[in-house]
Design a protein around this motif. Structure first.
Motif, PDB file in Angstrom:
ATOM      1  N   SER A 232       0.824  -1.197   0.000  1.00  0.00           N
ATOM      2  CA  SER A 232       0.000   0.000   0.000  1.00  0.00           C
ATOM      3  C   SER A 232       0.868   1.261   0.000  1.00  0.00           C
ATOM      4  CB  SER A 232      -0.918  -0.027   1.220  1.00  0.00           C
ATOM      5  OG  SER A 232      -1.821   1.027   1.162  1.00  0.00           O
ATOM      6  N   THR A 235       2.715   1.570  -3.276  1.00  0.00           N
ATOM      7  CA  THR A 235       1.868   2.138  -4.332  1.00  0.00           C
ATOM      8  C   THR A 235       1.741   3.648  -4.149  1.00  0.00           C
ATOM      9  OG1 THR A 235       0.619   0.067  -4.393  1.00  0.00           O
ATOM     10  CG2 THR A 235      -0.427   1.988  -5.392  1.00  0.00           C
ATOM     11  N   LEU A 265      -3.890   5.302   1.319  1.00  0.00           N
ATOM     12  CA  LEU A 265      -2.803   4.375   0.960  1.00  0.00           C
ATOM     13  C   LEU A 265      -1.737   4.360   2.046  1.00  0.00           C
ATOM     14  CD1 LEU A 265      -2.423   5.108  -2.873  1.00  0.00           C
ATOM     15  CD2 LEU A 265      -3.241   2.990  -1.840  1.00  0.00           C
TER      16      LEU A 265
ATOM     17  N   THR B  38      -0.640  -5.489  -4.775  1.00  0.00           N
ATOM     18  CA  THR B  38      -0.267  -4.208  -5.383  1.00  0.00           C
ATOM     19  C   THR B  38      -1.203  -3.876  -6.538  1.00  0.00           C
ATOM     20  OG1 THR B  38       2.018  -4.668  -4.788  1.00  0.00           O
ATOM     21  CG2 THR B  38       1.647  -2.920  -6.407  1.00  0.00           C
ATOM     22  N   LEU B  41      -4.527  -2.792  -5.275  1.00  0.00           N
ATOM     23  CA  LEU B  41      -4.518  -1.429  -4.734  1.00  0.00           C
ATOM     24  C   LEU B  41      -4.545  -0.392  -5.850  1.00  0.00           C
ATOM     25  CD1 LEU B  41      -1.977  -2.001  -1.847  1.00  0.00           C
ATOM     26  CD2 LEU B  41      -4.320  -1.174  -1.561  1.00  0.00           C
TER      27      LEU B  41
END
Lengths: 651, 203
Positions: A232, A235, A265, B38, B41
């Motif tokens: 998270s 990203t 995030l 990933t 997300l």
């Protein structure tokens, strides 16, 4: 060479049916010598020790930054440092302590200890493990080199947009921060895979999951949390880096982007991160309490379930960091409930530890004192956490020193105290020598007093309205006395750290010889010598009870039959640890270092140009092939090749 | 040294195994988990950013074209065949078939990568036009990065089976390489729907 010529006295070597096997095992597993040997080592103990030492260096840097912060705030309208330097220092302090110290050192302790505690000869993927360390070292070095060149990150450890975006933070400060995230995420994810593979597949026969030491359970839960949490922030930081480098608009509201996306995030990682630090610490505490209460832990199944529950619920709390944003009330209510709920499994564990001490015959050595310190300080931090979980209170205390007090009580109480207890507990295993007990107790009391003196007044400062991250304040605010108290407390912490370093240095050279099991502990790492030989165990021990070594008679049950002339280890089944395979370990190689250097060059160049990535990926096959290409002529290769395969004959 | 007595001899155990018994299989699943999370997300970010727009794609932004992306999806689905071929040959220890299958798989992987680059042009929006463009590009690029690693792995194994003597573990590696490719192809299908079809339903 005979067994008496080995660097470890033969009476301290781990049990072997044929003691002479130690000689060949030593030759097979012995690390290469010199600088080249240092660069190519893939032994989990070497990598683990380097990891821990590197984390401690970053801890020193983070501590020095904290010292500057407290010196600056010790009196009103102080001008020891200016606002720009102050911004960099508090950002580097938070970033260092979270990303370069607390998370990695907990994983690093696992990388050293978990293979020993499950009876394995090495970690599951040794070369990958070495790569993780190099990436971590280079990433931390990169952000500190940038900092020393006045390019230190300055938007806080969670780098909220839009402050950290291209509009409000020009230059490269934030870019280095975002890239540091990438480095540390790669390292943490590698460590997580290592621990999962090691725990699930290389446990000693008989060590079924319901006999796993609680520290290993804690590392397993943490590793899964890392895998779910770290992508998270990776990203998010990639989006941030791209917004800054190639003008994407992920966080730019003017073009449909969203600043709150960053917060989601970040905190979807950031809150579990607290548990990624805290859960291994719970594992330390469980091992220390078991050993020094001289009895098995009370409520083992409940302890395991509490760890797993914490791992799950830890992912349902992140929005409580965002109560001051526009999250819907219904959602906020859910996150309040989850934030309160998580106190339950922790409370259960605290009661189990207290019951274990109550029913045992406690020995109050230094590690045990740190456990008591942990319980006292962490409970205070936990209580203020429950307060902050309530939206009305959070809105008042948000971004004030009350939050600073809370998070330091939680992280120092829940992370640092158990970690110091763990240092005192496992130092004999790392070095073969005991740490000085009197200095250890002095270290504990100074730290305990210093932490409370520093952080307790911050609760009041927060309630008085002192905001976080201000570089100074007016005398008329009335915050001077409490800030001075906090700064004096920080000085006491510094003295306690000096005592620790002195103890470390003295004990390393002149500490009392520990022997294999100085505490008469029950887990498998205490079956082998201190420090362990390169192969950890000669014959793989068989676990007969949850009580580990305490259940053994004079003779240790082992399984034999692993080759000694090539590095091999036993692979077992996931649930019941029944032997299924003999697995050959890869030997030392420069490839992980080479790949670490290439990844570093790519990521550092990526701060300046997006072309770094295609070029970097184009070059990756070079270390990749170095890593896995078979070496003809070696004993390992010859034993694993059959002529008919080359000709394509079906088996 | 404490005395030890043997309660079992493991010298007859195999040195290699396919599937969950192998230690590397767990690392592969760990990587798939990380990369799957990933990609999820990034996809979640796509949906999150969608909330900020009345129209999707953003106003004055054309819909993504379907031709090249569909063709690439078809090639990806076909590329599963050589991966299955390599997988089965690896379990049968047939090095020649593995070599051929891996080269076909690698060649298809390179073609897919090139087409993925062309696909970015099919989005009909630049990454720096607006947040829609940014996040649509992010979906494509994130999946491409994951894909590159497996294409490189396929090429490396193909070279190894061509230029060197394979060891037992390389047969296991080949199986895991194929499984990773299934993951890459399988994970692209929902992302394809998200990037190319979803805007058509909501525009």
């Amino acid at each position: 060479m005979s067994i008496t010529a080995l660097p470890i006295p033969d009476h301290e070597l781990p049990p072997a049916v044929h003691p002479e096997d130690h000689v060949e095992l030593w030759k097979t597993w012995e690390p290469r010598r010199g600088f080249h040997g240092w660069l190519t080592s893939v032994n989990h103990k070497s990598v683990g020790k380097r990891y821990i030492a590197t984390c401690l260096v970053w801890f020193l840097f983070g501590g020095l930054e904290a010292g500057v912060i407290r010196a600056q705030l010790s009196r009103p309208e102080n001008h020891l440092v200016g606002p720009d330097t102050y911004n960099q220092i508090f950002t580097m302090h938070g970033t260092t302590m979270m990303f370069l110290f607390a998370v990695p050192i907990m994983l690093a302790m696992g990388l050293y200890l978990v293979p020993l505690m499950v009876g394995a000869r090495n970690i599951a993927y040794p070369r990958l493990n070495a790569l993780g360390y190099w990436v971590f070292l280079f990433g931390g070095s990169m952000i500190y080199i940038a900092f020393f060149m006045n390019t230190g990150a300055d938007a806080g450890w969670f780098s909220y947009v839009p402050l950290s975006g291209p509009e409000y933070s020009s230059g490269k400060r934030i870019d280095f921060w975002a890239q540091m995230i990438t480095f540390t995420e790669i390292a943490a994810l590698i460590a997580a895979i290592e621990i999962i593979g090691t725990v699930l597949k290389t446990r000693a026969p008989g060590m079924s999951l319901n006999r796993l030491p609680l520290f290993v359970w804690a590392q397993l839960v943490t590793a899964f949390m890392v895998i779910f949490a770290m992508p998270s922030v990776a990203t998010g930081s990639l989006f941030l880096a791209m917004d800054r480098l190639v003008a994407t608009h992920f966080f730019n509201p003017a073009e449909g982007g969203d600043a709150l996306l960053w917060q989601h995030l970040f905190w979807f990682f950031g809150h579990p991160e607290v548990y990624i630090i805290f859960i291994p610490a719970l594992g330390f505490v469980s091992q220390i309490v078991t050993t020094f209460a001289r009895r098995p832990i009370v409520g083992y199944p409940v302890m395991v379930l509490a760890l797993i529950t914490t791992g799950f619920v830890g992912f349902g709390l992140w929005v409580h960091h965002m109560f001051a944003t526009t999250v819907p009330q219904m959602g906020a209510g859910f996150f309040t409930a989850a934030s309160t709920l998580i106190a339950v499994p922790t409370g259960v564990q605290i009661f189990c530890w207290i019951a274990t001490i109550w029913l045992g015959r406690p020995v109050w050595r230094a590690p045990m004192l740190f456990v008591i310190g942990f319980i006292a300080i962490f409970v205070i931090g936990g209580l203020t956490g429950v307060m902050l979980a309530a939206v009305p209170f959070d809105l008042q205390a948000h971004d004030t020193y009350f939050v600073v007090a809370h998070l330091h009580y939680v992280l120092i109480g829940g992370g640092l105290f158990p970690l110091f207890g763990a240092f005192y507990y496992w130092f004999p295993k790392f070095t073969g020598r005991l740490m000085n007990e009197r200095l250890g107790k002095l270290n504990f009391w100074l730290l305990f007093i210093g932490v409370n003196l520093t952080f307790f007044p911050m609760h009041q400062l927060g309630l008085d309205g002192m905001p976080r991250r201000v570089y100074t304040y007016l005398e008329s605010s009335g915050w001077g006395a409490l800030n001075l108290t906090a700064s004096l407390g920080a000085a006491v912490i510094v003295v306690s750290m000096i005592v620790f370093v002195v103890n470390l240095a003295m004990s390393w050279r002149r500490g009392a010889r520990a022997g294999p099991n100085p505490w008469d502990a029950d887990t498998l790492e205490w079956l082998t010598s201190s420090p362990p030989p390169p192969y950890n165990f000669a014959d793989t021990p068989v676990v007969t009870s949850r009580s580990g070594l305490w259940a053994y008679d004079a003779e240790v049950p082992v399984v034999t039959g692993l080759p000694t002339d090539i590095p091999f280890e036993l692979v077992t089944t996931v649930m019941d640890a029944e032997p299924v395979l003999r697995h050959e370990h890869p030997g030392p190689t420069i490839a992980p270092f080479a790949m670490g250097v290439l990844v570093t060059l790519m990521l550092v160049a990526g701060v300046f140009t997006p072309w770094a990535y295609p070029i970097g990926f184009a070059l990756l096959p070079i270390p990749w092939l170095m890593w896995g290409w078979p070496r003809r002529g070696t004993k390992e290769h010859e034993q694993n090749v059959k002529a008919e395969w080359s000709m394509g004959a079906p088996a | 040294m404490r005395r030890a007595h043997s309660v079992g001899d493991v010298s007859a155990l195999p040195k290699h195994a396919f599937g969950a018994a192998a230690i590397t299989w767990w690392a592969m699943w760990g990587l798939m988990l990380i990369e799957g999370i990933t990609m999820t997300l990034v996809a979640a970010s796509y949906v999150y950013i969608r909330q900020n727009f009345h129209e999707w794609p953003a106003a004055h932004t054309p819909l993504p074209s379907l031709g090249i992306p569909l063709a690439n999806l078809a090639i990806m689905l076909v590329s599963v065949a050589p991966a299955v071929w390599a997988f089965r040959a690896a379990q049968a220890h047939n090095a020649v078939v593995i070599r051929n299958a891996l080269w076909i798989q690698s060649a298809m992987g390179v073609v897919i990568m090139v087409l993925r680059y062309v696909e970015t042009q099919s989005l009909n929006v630049r990454w720096d036009t607006n947040a829609y463009g940014s996040v649509a590009w992010a979906v494509l690029v994130t999946h491409a990065v994951v894909m590159i690693t497996d294409v490189m792995d396929s090429i490396g194994l193909a070279l190894l089976f061509t230029l060197s003597e394979p060891e037992e573990k390389h047969f296991v590696d080949t199986c895991e390489n194929s499984q990773f490719w299934y993951f890459i192809v399988g994970s692209w299908i929902p992302q394809f729907v998200l990037v190319y079809l979803y805007p058509r339903w909501t525009s």
